[in-house]
Design an enzyme around this catalytic site. Structure first.
Site, PDB file in Angstrom:
ATOM      1  N   ARG A  35       0.798  -1.334  -0.013  1.00  0.00           N
ATOM      2  CA  ARG A  35      -0.105  -0.099  -0.016  1.00  0.00           C
ATOM      3  C   ARG A  35       0.790   1.301   0.050  1.00  0.00           C
ATOM      4  NH1 ARG A  35      -4.911  -0.743   4.607  1.00  0.00           N
ATOM      5  NH2 ARG A  35      -5.291  -2.776   4.101  1.00  0.00           N
ATOM      6  N   HIS A  81      -7.814  -4.582  -7.668  1.00  0.00           N
ATOM      7  CA  HIS A  81      -7.636  -3.739  -6.392  1.00  0.00           C
ATOM      8  C   HIS A  81      -9.027  -4.013  -5.588  1.00  0.00           C
ATOM      9  CE1 HIS A  81      -5.195  -1.403  -3.975  1.00  0.00           C
ATOM     10  NE2 HIS A  81      -6.324  -0.278  -3.667  1.00  0.00           N
ATOM     11  N   TYR A 125     -19.055  12.351 -12.138  1.00  0.00           N
ATOM     12  CA  TYR A 125     -19.138  13.482 -12.800  1.00  0.00           C
ATOM     13  C   TYR A 125     -17.896  13.728 -13.833  1.00  0.00           C
ATOM     14  CZ  TYR A 125     -23.042  14.715  -9.835  1.00  0.00           C
ATOM     15  OH  TYR A 125     -24.066  14.644  -9.052  1.00  0.00           O
TER      16      TYR A 125
END
Length: 766
Positions: A35, A81, A125
């Site tokens: 990570r 993922h 968006y």
């Protein structure tokens, strides 16, 4: 639950404590490698690598039409993922922010946030595709350059690393916090990093200094000015910091007026943050636990309001950063005005460097710039070799096919006859023309249009070209010098295609500081037993009066421009400016208005003197030396300086000027006395416990310590009836008490109880 209780994991039984330890270590390794930390080879964390690979698989190249970010995130989560969608989207947003990354890898369309802290619009968006520079990571991925591993459920495969054509770790940097370690790698200029990589390839024994001839320093997305110049040790160790300042210019207005305009800011600083800091200074709030503004807050407010008239943010689409500061008077110096603003805001701040990463050995470690380039260059050579071998295999396979087709073309009638008449044409063709199964299969699948007369010419031409390419590829794999020239040429081409001008200016300058206008005059600072502090002008003054029940604790003669060190009962060190101590009549103010105490009391005051030394000791017999200039705490909360165990007390610190014939004089409460050289003491500039000064018997304690010469020493003794007298140890007798540090010392030959050293002024000179 008893720690010996067993926990069953499949067929194995573990003690609960052992299981918890194993589970935590597995989690820690997962966070570190899966990570938080980037890889030295491609400079990416796993989530970033998966995002770029998924977008490449979706065909979202620089020329493609952008698609909704939600679609990209869905593909990343579903295939590679399996984490939260918001975390994946946040990672993709960062890859698209030109104020976060020096070279953005995602081309974002829509609201992807701002440097003022505004978040990006929802993923439904915004739209995204890859930027052209992402080709540096993805262009060679289908050329056998990287290993693929199964994804989380084995349904797909993902690359272990991306075949980076340039050291992306240095280009875009990285930031992350893992378990027990963190990384903070600043971005650098592409052209400079490329030159450094080429310099390393040509000379693997290159020094840090020679690398820094190419890499001048960090190159932040928002520009700014780095005011320090010596980066050698920082880049050698992979740890350090850079002092970065905003860039500004003076704009002249009508009637002789002017305004100061800031157009570039340091990293992690925004226009909004600067405005909030100035608002906090000019309109301060009372601190928690206090009843009124501190004197420092009031003075700073008055100083800013006397020089700053107006501040406004004119940042916009055309100018990402434009902060305008108008002075009170046009007669002010622009440089001094800028110094005032920078000294108290994040427009001048420190940018850290902590180059921790996953190395080519798979282990997380801090690396210097030479080691980073070494590992990336090794990775790049391996990538080019794998790419070349992969292409050579393709060329050999194609030549093999074309050789079979040429046989067909030369014997076309016989081939047609065999195919028409044979029950097993593949086997018959292989036997008739000595073909391989691969060639025979290709012949059987050939189209009739490829039997045209001109096809033979095309086959011969292609075979000729492939033969030349085969020769070049084999030479590339066999000759290291040819391979080296190939890698260098590719780096130069990429640098020419994607390189740009440096944004961050590197120019040495002194740090901004707020030098208050203080009249240099003699002052005497007094501190009472109950913690009231006051300043009076002049030296050799009478003892001031205090409130009923309060008495003088310390009196210090100094200058108004001096720094004062305050030693607390728990071993903490505080510091204040002598000019901060209020004067006037009365008892002064509580010392808690100047420093933040948490139950402890201030015992001693010491003037911070450049070039002076200070001996710090405590009742258990331990002590150390430090420079007087080191007795400074950066914050009101002070810092831990002297280590004290329960029951131990701090003794008065002793200031002195270095000299050749000085001795440390140590006196215990039982009258044991020892003289030794100060050279035997340890220097601890950041404080600590120190070394043993005087070996003490049970029940004894170090009573006092001072710096003496090779002359007579006077002591205060207590005789019968409590009468205090002064007795002197002559110089010839004092020689017998000279020994080594940490000895017990010798008993003084005086009648009565020795209670301390005698000094003419009853105080150690500061």
């Amino acid at each position: 639950m008893d720690q010996q209780d067993l926990f069953r994991t499949g067929e194995e039984e573990l003690a609960l404590g052992r299981f918890a330890e194993k589970a935590y270590l597995d989690y820690a390794v997962s966070v570190v490698k899966g990570r938080a930390l980037p890889d030295v080879c491609d400079g990416l964390k796993p989530v970033q690598r998966r995002i770029l690979f998924a977008m490449n698989e979706m065909g979202l190249g620089p020329a493609a039409k952008p698609v909704k970010s939600a679609r990209v995130v869905g593909d990343v989560l579903g295939k590679f993922h399996p984490h939260g969608d918001q975390s994946a989207y946040d990672a993709m947003v960062r890859l698209a922010q030109d104020f976060s990354l020096r070279y953005p890898l995602v081309d974002g369309h829509g609201n992807f946030g701002s440097r003022d802290g505004d978040g990006a619009a929802a993923m439904r968006y915004t739209e995204a595709r890859l930027t052209p520079i992402a080709n540096l990571l993805l262009e060679e991925i289908g050329m056998g350059t990287t290993d693929f591993v199964p994804n989380y459920d084995g349904a797909f495969e993902e690359p272990k690393l991306l075949p980076s054509r340039l050291p992306m770790l240095l280009l875009n940097g990285a930031s992350g916090i893992a378990v027990g370690m963190a990384t903070e790698i600043p971005p650098h200029n592409l052209g400079e990093v490329a030159r450094a990589a080429i310099a390393f390839i040509r000379n693997p024994q290159i020094s840090v200094e020679e690398i820094l001839d190419s890499i001048r320093g960090p190159d932040f997305p928002g520009g700014g000015q780095i005011i320090s110049r010596d980066f050698v040790e920082t880049y050698r160790t992979g740890r350090g910091s850079f002092q970065v300042r905003a860039r500004w210019k003076m704009e002249e207005l009508a009637r002789g007026q002017w305004q100061l305009v800031v157009f570039e800011l340091p990293p992690a600083t925004s226009s909004q943050k600067v405005l909030e800091e100035i608002e906090e200074i000019t309109n301060p709030k009372v601190r928690a636990g206090k009843k009124a503004l501190s004197q420092e807050q009031t003075q700073l407010k008055q100083l800013f309001l006397s020089q700053l008239d107006t501040v406004r943010d004119e940042s916009g689409k055309d100018q990402p950063v434009r902060l305008v500061f108008e002075p009170k008077s046009s007669r002010q110096s622009p440089e001094e005005f800028a110094n005032l603003l920078f000294s108290r805001t994040s427009m001048e701040s420190s940018s850290p460097l902590n180059m921790v990463m996953i190395g080519t050995d798979g282990r997380p470690r801090q690396k210097g710039i030479v080691e980073i380039l070494s590992e990336w260059v090794s990775f790049r050579f391996d990538t080019v070799r794998r790419r070349t071998s992969h292409r050579l295999d393709q060329v050999l396979d194609r030549m093999h096919i074309l050789e079979g087709r040429l046989i067909v073309f030369l014997n076309i009638d016989e081939v047609i006859r065999i195919i028409r008449a044979s029950d097993d044409p593949k086997q018959d063709l292989m036997e008739k023309f000595s073909l391989t199964a691969r060639q025979a299969e290709d012949i059987l699948e050939i189209r009739l249009r490829q039997l045209a007369r001109l096809e033979g010419i095309r086959i011969e031409q292609e075979l000729s070209k492939l033969g030349e390419e085969k020769s070049d590829l084999e030479k590339l794999l066999s000759d290291p010098s040819v391979m080296k020239r190939k890698v260098i040429r590719e780096i130069e081409q990429d640098a020419k295609q994607y390189g740009d001008e440096r944004r961050t200016l590197i120019e040495a300058a002194s740090r901004s500081s707020l030098a208050s206008q203080v009249v240099d005059e003699p002052v005497t600072i007094t501190l009472s037993v109950k913690g009231w502090i006051r300043s009076r002008t002049g030296h050799h003054l009478d003892v001031p009066s205090f409130k009923e029940g309060d008495f003088l604790l310390e009196s210090l003669e100094c200058r108004s421009v001096d720094q004062i060190a305050l030693f607390a009962s728990n071993g903490k060190l505080y510091s204040i400016s002598a000019s901060m101590v209020p004067g006037g009549r009365g008892s002064g103010v509580p010392v808690t208005t100047l420093v933040d105490l948490l139950g402890e009391k201030i015992l001693y005051m010491q003037r911070v003197k450049e070039g002076g030394k200070v001996l710090v000791s405590q009742s258990a017999g331990y002590g150390f030396l430090c420079d007087s200039a080191n007795l400074v705490a950066r914050t009101r909360t002070g810092r831990n300086f002297i280590s004290l165990e329960p029951g131990e007390n701090l003794l008065p610190p002793v200031a002195f000027e270095p000299g050749a014939d000085l001795l440390v004089a140590a006196l215990s409460k039982d009258g044991k006395f020892l003289l030794f050289s100060p050279d035997e003491l340890k220097y601890l500039q950041n404080g600590g416990r120190g070394v043993l000064i005087l070996s003490l018997d049970a029940g004894d304690a170090l009573a006092e310590i001072r710096i003496a010469g090779h002359d007579a020493v006077a002591f205060r003794t207590l005789g019968r009836g409590g009468k205090e007298t002064v007795q002197t140890l002559p110089e010839r007798d004092a020689l017998a008490y000279i020994g080594k540090r940490a000895r017990k010392g010798k008993q003084l030959p005086f009648k009565g109880k020795v209670i301390g050293f005698f000094r003419e002024d009853s105080k150690e000179s500061s």
